[in-house]
Every structure is written in C-alpha cells, then in structure tokens.
Write a protein that holds these residues in place. Sequence first.
Motif, PDB file in Angstrom:
ATOM      1  N   VAL A 199      -2.915  16.008 -15.032  1.00 16.58           N
ATOM      2  CA  VAL A 199      -2.133  14.989 -15.709  1.00 16.58           C
ATOM      3  C   VAL A 199      -0.750  15.520 -16.087  1.00 16.58           C
ATOM      4  O   VAL A 199       0.183  14.738 -16.307  1.00 16.58           O
ATOM      5  N   ARG A 200      -0.601  16.844 -16.161  1.00 21.66           N
ATOM      6  CA  ARG A 200       0.709  17.429 -16.456  1.00 21.66           C
ATOM      7  C   ARG A 200       1.602  17.397 -15.226  1.00 21.66           C
ATOM      8  O   ARG A 200       2.760  17.032 -15.297  1.00 21.66           O
ATOM      9  N   ASN A 201       1.025  17.790 -14.102  1.00 17.88           N
ATOM     10  CA  ASN A 201       1.821  17.839 -12.881  1.00 17.88           C
ATOM     11  C   ASN A 201       0.904  18.134 -11.701  1.00 17.88           C
ATOM     12  O   ASN A 201      -0.003  18.945 -11.813  1.00 17.88           O
ATOM     13  N   VAL A 202       1.160  17.464 -10.591  1.00 20.43           N
ATOM     14  CA  VAL A 202       0.482  17.804  -9.343  1.00 20.43           C
ATOM     15  C   VAL A 202       1.306  18.894  -8.691  1.00 20.43           C
ATOM     16  O   VAL A 202       2.380  18.645  -8.149  1.00 20.43           O
ATOM     17  N   HIS A 203       0.810  20.131  -8.780  1.00 18.07           N
ATOM     18  CA  HIS A 203       1.647  21.295  -8.508  1.00 18.07           C
ATOM     19  C   HIS A 203       1.863  21.579  -7.031  1.00 18.07           C
ATOM     20  O   HIS A 203       2.953  21.947  -6.614  1.00 18.07           O
ATOM     21  N   ASP A 204       0.821  21.477  -6.226  1.00 18.48           N
ATOM     22  CA  ASP A 204       0.941  21.982  -4.865  1.00 18.48           C
ATOM     23  C   ASP A 204       0.097  21.144  -3.916  1.00 18.48           C
ATOM     24  O   ASP A 204      -0.485  20.125  -4.300  1.00 18.48           O
ATOM     25  N   ASP A 205       0.031  21.600  -2.671  1.00 17.05           N
ATOM     26  CA  ASP A 205      -0.723  20.864  -1.661  1.00 17.05           C
ATOM     27  C   ASP A 205      -2.203  20.784  -2.000  1.00 17.05           C
ATOM     28  O   ASP A 205      -2.870  19.795  -1.666  1.00 17.05           O
ATOM     29  N   GLU A 206      -2.731  21.824  -2.652  1.00 17.21           N
ATOM     30  CA  GLU A 206      -4.154  21.795  -3.005  1.00 17.21           C
ATOM     31  C   GLU A 206      -4.426  20.686  -4.009  1.00 17.21           C
ATOM     32  O   GLU A 206      -5.428  19.963  -3.895  1.00 17.21           O
ATOM     33  N   ASP A 207      -3.540  20.511  -4.999  1.00 15.41           N
ATOM     34  CA  ASP A 207      -3.706  19.420  -5.949  1.00 15.41           C
ATOM     35  C   ASP A 207      -3.649  18.074  -5.240  1.00 15.41           C
ATOM     36  O   ASP A 207      -4.410  17.146  -5.563  1.00 15.41           O
ATOM     37  N   GLY A 229      -7.348  15.489 -20.768  1.00 15.41           N
ATOM     38  CA  GLY A 229      -6.135  16.155 -21.243  1.00 15.41           C
ATOM     39  C   GLY A 229      -4.978  15.234 -21.566  1.00 15.41           C
ATOM     40  O   GLY A 229      -3.817  15.662 -21.549  1.00 15.41           O
ATOM     41  N   ILE A 230      -5.249  13.968 -21.871  1.00 15.36           N
ATOM     42  CA  ILE A 230      -4.167  13.031 -22.198  1.00 15.36           C
ATOM     43  C   ILE A 230      -3.772  13.218 -23.667  1.00 15.36           C
ATOM     44  O   ILE A 230      -4.564  12.928 -24.570  1.00 15.36           O
ATOM     45  N   GLU A 231      -2.552  13.695 -23.893  1.00 20.12           N
ATOM     46  CA  GLU A 231      -2.091  13.984 -25.253  1.00 20.12           C
ATOM     47  C   GLU A 231      -0.926  13.109 -25.692  1.00 20.12           C
ATOM     48  O   GLU A 231      -0.713  12.912 -26.889  1.00 20.12           O
ATOM     49  N   GLU A 232      -0.141  12.594 -24.745  1.00 20.18           N
ATOM     50  CA  GLU A 232       1.023  11.778 -25.046  1.00 20.18           C
ATOM     51  C   GLU A 232       0.944  10.458 -24.295  1.00 20.18           C
ATOM     52  O   GLU A 232       0.257  10.359 -23.272  1.00 20.18           O
ATOM     53  N   PRO A 233       1.651   9.417 -24.775  1.00 21.83           N
ATOM     54  CA  PRO A 233       1.658   8.144 -24.035  1.00 21.83           C
ATOM     55  C   PRO A 233       2.112   8.309 -22.589  1.00 21.83           C
ATOM     56  O   PRO A 233       1.606   7.604 -21.702  1.00 21.83           O
ATOM     57  N   ASP A 235       1.442  10.770 -20.699  1.00 25.35           N
ATOM     58  CA  ASP A 235       0.296  11.263 -19.936  1.00 25.35           C
ATOM     59  C   ASP A 235      -0.588  10.105 -19.481  1.00 25.35           C
ATOM     60  O   ASP A 235      -1.091  10.087 -18.352  1.00 25.35           O
ATOM     61  N   ALA A 236      -0.798   9.145 -20.364  1.00 25.30           N
ATOM     62  CA  ALA A 236      -1.641   7.994 -20.021  1.00 25.30           C
ATOM     63  C   ALA A 236      -1.008   7.186 -18.898  1.00 25.30           C
ATOM     64  O   ALA A 236      -1.698   6.724 -17.980  1.00 25.30           O
ATOM     65  N   GLU A 237       0.323   7.004 -18.957  1.00 20.71           N
ATOM     66  CA  GLU A 237       1.010   6.267 -17.895  1.00 20.71           C
ATOM     67  C   GLU A 237       0.899   7.003 -16.566  1.00 20.71           C
ATOM     68  O   GLU A 237       0.652   6.401 -15.520  1.00 20.71           O
ATOM     69  N   ARG A 238       1.079   8.317 -16.608  1.00 20.52           N
ATOM     70  CA  ARG A 238       1.000   9.119 -15.383  1.00 20.52           C
ATOM     71  C   ARG A 238      -0.420   9.116 -14.826  1.00 20.52           C
ATOM     72  O   ARG A 238      -0.621   9.055 -13.608  1.00 20.52           O
ATOM     73  N   ALA A 239      -1.405   9.176 -15.701  1.00 19.87           N
ATOM     74  CA  ALA A 239      -2.803   9.171 -15.251  1.00 19.87           C
ATOM     75  C   ALA A 239      -3.115   7.891 -14.486  1.00 19.87           C
ATOM     76  O   ALA A 239      -3.796   7.920 -13.453  1.00 19.87           O
ATOM     77  N   THR A 240      -2.599   6.771 -14.983  1.00 17.93           N
ATOM     78  CA  THR A 240      -2.856   5.493 -14.309  1.00 17.93           C
ATOM     79  C   THR A 240      -2.051   5.365 -13.023  1.00 17.93           C
ATOM     80  O   THR A 240      -2.587   5.004 -11.971  1.00 17.93           O
ATOM     81  N   ARG A 241      -0.768   5.694 -13.117  1.00 17.93           N
ATOM     82  CA  ARG A 241       0.141   5.456 -11.991  1.00 17.93           C
ATOM     83  C   ARG A 241      -0.035   6.474 -10.873  1.00 17.93           C
ATOM     84  O   ARG A 241      -0.100   6.110  -9.689  1.00 17.93           O
ATOM     85  N   GLU A 242      -0.114   7.762 -11.204  1.00 12.90           N
ATOM     86  CA  GLU A 242      -0.109   8.814 -10.192  1.00 12.90           C
ATOM     87  C   GLU A 242      -1.498   9.340  -9.848  1.00 12.90           C
ATOM     88  O   GLU A 242      -1.732   9.766  -8.719  1.00 12.90           O
ATOM     89  N   LEU A 243      -2.406   9.332 -10.820  1.00 12.63           N
ATOM     90  CA  LEU A 243      -3.742   9.884 -10.572  1.00 12.63           C
ATOM     91  C   LEU A 243      -4.765   8.806 -10.232  1.00 12.63           C
ATOM     92  O   LEU A 243      -5.874   9.127  -9.819  1.00 12.63           O
ATOM     93  N   GLY A 250      -8.594  12.507 -24.316  1.00 11.51           N
ATOM     94  CA  GLY A 250      -7.647  13.510 -24.798  1.00 11.51           C
ATOM     95  C   GLY A 250      -7.236  13.226 -26.232  1.00 11.51           C
ATOM     96  O   GLY A 250      -7.636  12.221 -26.834  1.00 11.51           O
ATOM     97  N   TRP A 251      -6.402  14.101 -26.773  1.00  8.24           N
ATOM     98  CA  TRP A 251      -6.031  14.006 -28.186  1.00  8.24           C
ATOM     99  C   TRP A 251      -5.263  12.725 -28.514  1.00  8.24           C
ATOM    100  O   TRP A 251      -5.233  12.294 -29.660  1.00  8.24           O
ATOM    101  N   LEU A 252      -4.614  12.100 -27.519  1.00  7.87           N
ATOM    102  CA  LEU A 252      -3.921  10.844 -27.787  1.00  7.87           C
ATOM    103  C   LEU A 252      -4.892   9.797 -28.316  1.00  7.87           C
ATOM    104  O   LEU A 252      -4.529   8.965 -29.155  1.00  7.87           O
ATOM    105  N   PHE A 253      -6.127   9.839 -27.855  1.00 10.16           N
ATOM    106  CA  PHE A 253      -7.114   8.831 -28.244  1.00 10.16           C
ATOM    107  C   PHE A 253      -8.040   9.308 -29.352  1.00 10.16           C
ATOM    108  O   PHE A 253      -8.811   8.515 -29.898  1.00 10.16           O
TER     109      PHE A 253
END
Length: 444
Positions: A199-207, A229-233, A235-243, A250-253
């Motif tokens: 949720v922080r970043n898709v780092h490489d080809d393996e991710d 691992g969702i801690e900030e709003p 993160d939640a947007e990225r989890a939905t959109r990118e993941l 996570g701690w946000l909830f």
Amino acid sequence: MSGPRPSPSRAQRAAQLAGQPYNRARHFDRILEQRQVRSIYQPIVDLSTGETIAFEALARGPAGTPMERPDLLFGTARDLGLVQELDWICRATAMETAMDAGFGTALTLFINVEPDVAATRAPEDLYFTFKRAQQDLRIVLEVTERALLERPAELLHWLSYARERWWGVALDDVGATAESLALLPFVRPDVVKLNAHLVRNVHDDEDKRVLEAVHEYAQRTGALVLSEGIEEPEDAERATRELGAQLGQGWLFGRPGDLPAKMPRPRRVVPLLTPPPTTTVESPWSIVSAVADEQTLPEAAVRRRFAQVEQAAMFSREAPVVLASFPPGQGPWGTPEERLSRLRAQACFCGAVGLELSSSTERGWRTSALPHGEEMNNEWVLLSIAPHQAAVVVAFDADEVDESGHRLLEVCWSQEREVVSAVAEFLMRRLSAPVVDLDGRLVI
C-alpha cells in the motif's frame, strides 16, 4: 568427527529457560494452566462504504507482563514445544470473547492458525467452545505461506474440512515472499490479504507480478482482496485504485483493542466462495485422461514430456509447487533422488509419493510412502504449478514394446490449470498425516 547434536528435550529447554533472570518457562506454564491468554481485535472495513464488517482477533498474554508481547508469548511456546496447545487456547479465547460480546453472524471473525494445530487435539475443556462457535460465529481462518510450507498437506486437509462447514479462509501476507503466490490454487482463499508494504508503493517487477497474480485469481474466483497497513486516507485511496482492494485494515480504521460496547451491524457480510465439489477420483491418470488424449509412446518420447515439465518448473518466473509420484523400479523420469534434488532448490514446495519411498518432512519438502492397493501405485507423475504456469504429465507401463524392441508407455499430459490443480490436490492429500476437526476432537 562428532555427529550432529541431538535436539534438546522439552525438559532440557525448560531447564535452560529457568536459569535465565526472568523464568519464562514457569510463567508460561501458569498462563497455559490458568488460561490467561486474552484477545484484542482490529477492525476490517469495506472500503466502498467505510463500514466495519469484520474484526481480526490478535492474541496477547497477561496485561502488564513480558508475556503480553505476542512475539515473546509464542517464542516461549516454540522453545518449549507447546505452540499447538497455546494456539488452541488463543483461538478458543478469541471465539469465546466474541460470543460473549454478542458478535453474532453479521460480522466476520478472522482468526490466525498456527501450522502444527492441524495434527493435534484441542484441550478437553475447550471442546464446547469450538462446537458453539461453529453455530454462533461467522469465521475466517487466516494462514500464512510459512504455515503452509511447514505442514502443507495437513493444513490444506484441515482447511478443506473447515470449508465443508462454511468457515472461510484467508491467505495472509501475500507479497511478503514469492512462495505465497504458488500456494493460491491450493488454499483457494476467500480473502487475499496483501502485505502492508504494497500500500506504500509497488516497488519492483516482483510486486507487479504479485498484484497481477492476485487480480487474476480474484477475477477468476470472486475472492476479495484486503489491503493491510492502511494508516492514512491516501493509503485507502491507493488500496482501492492501485491494488484493487475491496477491504482494508490498519490504524486509519482502528488500532487493536477491546471489542466495542455496541457491536456494528454492517449491511453486508464478507462473502465466502462456494466450497469445491468433493470428487471420488482414484488416481492422477483418471483426472488427466478425462480431459486429455491418451497416447502410447516409446519411453524416450515420454522422457521428453517429463523433461518439458521439469524445465517449466526450473524456469518459472515464480517459485512453483512441484509434486511427483514414483512407482517401484526405473521409470521414464528416473528416481526421486536423481530428479527432485535440483527442483527442490527452485520450488517453494516439493513433494513426492511412492510405494517404496520413506517418509520425510522438512520445511518446503515432504515425501510419503503410499499404501499397497492404491490405483496410482503404477503411475509416474510430475507436475509444476505457479501463478503463470501449470503443467502435468502422467504415464504408466503399457507392458508392450514397439517393432524395434523399445519399451512403450501410456501417457497423457495437460497445461490446463484446473486439471493440474486437481492432480496437485490429489497428491497433496497423499502427503498428509491424520488431522483433527474444528473442535479438536475427531481425527479425519
């Protein structure tokens, strides 16, 4: 030259711990005897609505003591060889606390399972807690690839039994290591929990390969994706959109803690996949030949088919699961020692069964002897399965020779994922030891 040191007994380990400034062994024994384990809970939300639809139960020792820390609690259990008993107590505590709080079946309770529990019985005083929970709670069992690699056959058998009673399954920490991807078709999780780093970043080809495999599995089966691992709003947007996640944790909830005084009543429950149908197949040949053409070929040609599956495993983008069966005598693919030694280094799990094989168990490796009378005792089998690759070949002696005097074999093969998965599950069950049911009493 001296041989390897024998493993210390439980009494020796306890004595070693007793000599430390803090007597962990004595404190741990008291925790087990008095059932001093407690549960805290972290919410899991529907990312589309923000509703809490589940809680994950997390085990803790007595508050205000060193054993409150789960790493010390379970680390001591491993040192003393008592992880199984501790795990039964932790799960019973999580269920009992939830039932006492009026959890009900509108919410879903996620509970972690240790790998060794599938081969042990629950303490007698916990029996009715598990029986009651089967009726009063909606439960999803969480397993990790570590658990599956340590006791894959037993745990998969146990999860299958759980599904027959409409408990769900979640595969945790997907993306932390490559092994978890190859295990997806075996676990058939209702929920795929992505490791928090994604949720922080898709780092490489393996991710990227992880996400590609998870999305393909979710689209094919209807399973849900949960981002940890969702801690900030953001993160939640990225989890939905990118993941592509539908659920979040996570701690946000909410941080882990006691269950709320007023339990939420969400508008929808965590959906569970329909359990796969039970089959009565008697051998890998019956599975593959039902969908693939049978051929009678010289041994040299059959050997090339086995080599192709072996190469598929060796050069797979992800570490595959490799399973094999060896009848007595020399076959088209050689002996287990000859053929599997190289594949063990490449595979996340490698297993073999055979009439004359001895049983052995290591992390990521298992062999098991087949009983006499099995229909598959005369079949050579090799399969490799990973998220983007699947292949199986099955052969047996045709008891004939061609015009040149070369031995002939009956052979069929397939690259259809469902076919390979069916053979893999069949072989996995032959690798298993007896396991117990959900209440810890009946051996299956």
